[in-house]
Design an enzyme around this catalytic site. Sequence first.
Site, mmCIF file in Angstrom:
data_model
loop_
_atom_site.group_PDB
_atom_site.id
_atom_site.type_symbol
_atom_site.label_atom_id
_atom_site.label_comp_id
_atom_site.label_asym_id
_atom_site.label_seq_id
_atom_site.Cartn_x
_atom_site.Cartn_y
_atom_site.Cartn_z
ATOM 1 N N HIS A 130 42.420 41.239 41.057
ATOM 2 C CA HIS A 130 40.867 40.374 41.117
ATOM 3 C C HIS A 130 40.024 40.899 40.622
ATOM 4 C CE1 HIS A 130 39.232 36.039 41.829
ATOM 5 N NE2 HIS A 130 38.143 37.493 42.259
ATOM 6 N N GLU A 131 38.965 41.680 41.591
ATOM 7 C CA GLU A 131 37.858 42.500 41.238
ATOM 8 C C GLU A 131 37.809 43.000 39.866
ATOM 9 O OE1 GLU A 131 35.825 41.467 43.036
ATOM 10 O OE2 GLU A 131 36.820 40.959 44.392
ATOM 11 N N HIS A 134 37.340 40.822 36.637
ATOM 12 C CA HIS A 134 36.140 40.285 37.183
ATOM 13 C C HIS A 134 35.128 41.855 35.856
ATOM 14 C CE1 HIS A 134 35.261 37.104 39.335
ATOM 15 N NE2 HIS A 134 35.324 37.779 40.381
ATOM 16 N N GLU A 199 36.302 32.615 39.109
ATOM 17 C CA GLU A 199 37.099 32.710 40.241
ATOM 18 C C GLU A 199 38.409 32.254 40.004
ATOM 19 O OE1 GLU A 199 35.967 34.607 42.847
ATOM 20 O OE2 GLU A 199 34.420 34.666 41.869
#
Length: 326
Positions: A130-131, A134, A199
């Site tokens: 997930h990071e 980003h 998100e």
Amino acid sequence: MNYIRTAMLLAAMTALFMGIGFMIGGQSGMMIALAIAAAMNLFSYWNADKLVLRMHHAREVDERMAPDFYRMIQRLSRSAGLPMPKVYIIDNPQPNAFATGRNPENAAVAATTGLLNMLTAEEVAGVMAHELAHVKNRDTLIMTITATIAGAISMLANFAFFFGGNRNNPLGIVGVLLTMIVAPMAAMVVQMAISRTREYAADRMGAEICGEPMWLASALAKIAGGVERIHNPDAEANPATSHMFIMNPLSGERMDNLFSTHPNTQNRIDELRKLSEAGLGTGGRATVGRSTRAPADFDGPWGGTGSGSGRSRRSSVPSHPKGPWG
């Protein structure tokens, strides 16, 4: 459309900054605030990532210091088609993580010892994917600049209160009080809008990077429980950075849930479950196999020897934790 919306929100935050400048010093104060905002954006572009990492006492680790965790990031980065980011560990018992950096070539990912202790290897992979999403989406620069400006707005609003502001403004002392109260709340709303638009996209891309949506879904459920009961003093001291984490580190504190910078956790889990049911889930495209265990003299993937050297006294990591890998 996401980029247009983000640009509009950043423009609104800059306008708010200028408005506070007007309340303090009239038209000249507004122009000074505009100059400060421009300088801060330039500073943020080059240095804010280092500033955020320092705020949370993150320490950089390499493959020797944290072999399992570092190699996991390597595999996930290859899966995402990204350069290897710098890897940081935050000695904090609250489970959480964030990414920062002005572009994929100058990115960094950070995880807390609480996250590495509490989650399985697969769940950690879901969080770090997930990071990295980003990073791939280039969200990190926007989120870091937003944190910098939001923090400055709060400080400027307090300055307006203590120094009285511009006596010629039409609202007088009422205007100063409104600035002190409304400006930080408005900045928080902008943070919320910027973060929430990104998100869900990062959740989806993160699931694609690691190959299994339910890894992140399971992690989110555990993290949600952890942030509710474990205090994060560094986040409390720097609330403007809360939107950068995978989950609001201030959850359960004061009135932050009223202005949550993140979507509802259950909604995020439901969306990930839909992805899994739709067939996204290959058993893990970026594997997290057990073949890269830390040597016996390491406490876990965050590094440090069995004697506890190099570890902060405020850490809640036990002297011989089992960790997520074994």
